[in-house]
Motif scaffolding. Structure first.
Motif, mmCIF file in Angstrom:
data_model
loop_
_atom_site.group_PDB
_atom_site.id
_atom_site.type_symbol
_atom_site.label_atom_id
_atom_site.label_comp_id
_atom_site.label_asym_id
_atom_site.label_seq_id
_atom_site.Cartn_x
_atom_site.Cartn_y
_atom_site.Cartn_z
ATOM 1 N N LEU A 1 -2.526 4.151 -1.305
ATOM 2 C CA LEU A 1 -3.241 3.969 -2.562
ATOM 3 C C LEU A 1 -4.345 5.018 -2.703
ATOM 4 C CD1 LEU A 1 -3.787 2.308 -5.116
ATOM 5 C CD2 LEU A 1 -5.263 0.834 -3.738
ATOM 6 N N GLN A 2 -5.092 5.266 -1.618
ATOM 7 C CA GLN A 2 -6.178 6.245 -1.674
ATOM 8 C C GLN A 2 -5.642 7.658 -1.897
ATOM 9 O OE1 GLN A 2 -9.460 5.550 -1.867
ATOM 10 N NE2 GLN A 2 -9.592 7.713 -2.360
ATOM 11 N N GLN A 3 -4.531 7.999 -1.254
ATOM 12 C CA GLN A 3 -3.940 9.321 -1.465
ATOM 13 C C GLN A 3 -3.503 9.495 -2.911
ATOM 14 O OE1 GLN A 3 -0.920 8.965 1.573
ATOM 15 N NE2 GLN A 3 -1.868 10.599 2.789
ATOM 16 N N LEU A 4 -2.938 8.448 -3.502
ATOM 17 C CA LEU A 4 -2.512 8.531 -4.891
ATOM 18 C C LEU A 4 -3.706 8.643 -5.823
ATOM 19 C CD1 LEU A 4 -0.292 8.620 -6.919
ATOM 20 C CD2 LEU A 4 -0.125 6.138 -6.827
ATOM 21 N N LYS A 5 -4.796 7.956 -5.517
ATOM 22 C CA LYS A 5 -6.019 8.091 -6.322
ATOM 23 C C LYS A 5 -6.549 9.511 -6.251
ATOM 24 C CE LYS A 5 -7.696 3.343 -6.344
ATOM 25 N NZ LYS A 5 -8.792 2.440 -5.983
ATOM 26 N N ASP A 6 -6.470 10.126 -5.075
ATOM 27 C CA ASP A 6 -6.912 11.522 -4.931
ATOM 28 C C ASP A 6 -6.033 12.463 -5.755
ATOM 29 O OD1 ASP A 6 -8.874 10.654 -3.200
ATOM 30 O OD2 ASP A 6 -7.760 11.200 -1.384
ATOM 31 N N ASP B 1 0.836 -1.199 0.000
ATOM 32 C CA ASP B 1 0.000 0.000 0.000
ATOM 33 C C ASP B 1 0.875 1.254 0.000
ATOM 34 O OD1 ASP B 1 -2.555 1.235 -0.041
ATOM 35 O OD2 ASP B 1 -2.370 1.688 2.094
ATOM 36 N N VAL B 2 2.169 1.098 -0.259
ATOM 37 C CA VAL B 2 3.095 2.220 -0.312
ATOM 38 C C VAL B 2 3.375 2.525 -1.772
ATOM 39 C CG1 VAL B 2 5.389 3.033 0.300
ATOM 40 C CG2 VAL B 2 4.112 1.610 1.906
ATOM 41 N N TRP B 3 2.978 3.720 -2.196
ATOM 42 C CA TRP B 3 3.104 4.130 -3.600
ATOM 43 C C TRP B 3 3.962 5.375 -3.704
ATOM 44 C CZ3 TRP B 3 0.946 1.680 -7.828
ATOM 45 C CH2 TRP B 3 0.074 0.626 -7.556
ATOM 46 N N TYR B 4 4.539 5.552 -4.866
ATOM 47 C CA TYR B 4 5.294 6.754 -5.221
ATOM 48 C C TYR B 4 4.786 7.230 -6.573
ATOM 49 C CZ TYR B 4 8.562 5.272 -1.604
ATOM 50 O OH TYR B 4 9.122 4.899 -0.413
#
Length: 114
Positions: A19-24, A3-6
């Motif tokens: 994941l949700q922050q990246l979708k936002d 669940d850690v994205w860049y």
């Protein structure tokens, strides 16, 4: 799955984010499908449009068919409607137009005198 994205921005690499922050973040971008993203398990950076988690968010509608676009058609008699509604065709409208023309002539004469 992690669940850690860049993601890559004009500032450089940003993350870690969820994941949700990246979708936002992708929702605010003008072209979310071309944004570069990475998480553990990827060999290299991928475009968000290629990643299944973001596919629904990066899909857009297909282009409009140009041959089926609605066209605006104006009936010939609508051309004269504004003239009557403004009053050009009436006696009062003519007086207003004469007064307006006189005012413009006076203003023009004053500008030339200065």
């Amino acid at each position: 799955m992690s669940d850690v994205w860049y993601y890559a921005d004009y500032k450089g690499q940003i993350g870690p984010v969820s994941l949700q922050q990246l979708k936002d973040v992708l929702a605010r971008l003008s072209e979310p499908a071309s944004a570069l993203v990475w998480r553990d398990g990827f060999e290299e950076w991928k475009k968000a449009g290629e990643v299944p988690e973001f596919r629904a968010q990066t899909l857009g509608p297909p282009p409009l068919p140009l041959d089926q676009m609605p066209t605006w058609r104006v009936k010939w008699w609508w051309i004269i409607v504004p003239f009557f509604s403004v009053g050009i065709a009436s006696q009062v409208g003519r007086k207003v137009m004469i007064w307006n023309s006189a005012q413009r002539r006076r203003a023009k004469a004053q500008r030339h005198r200065q």
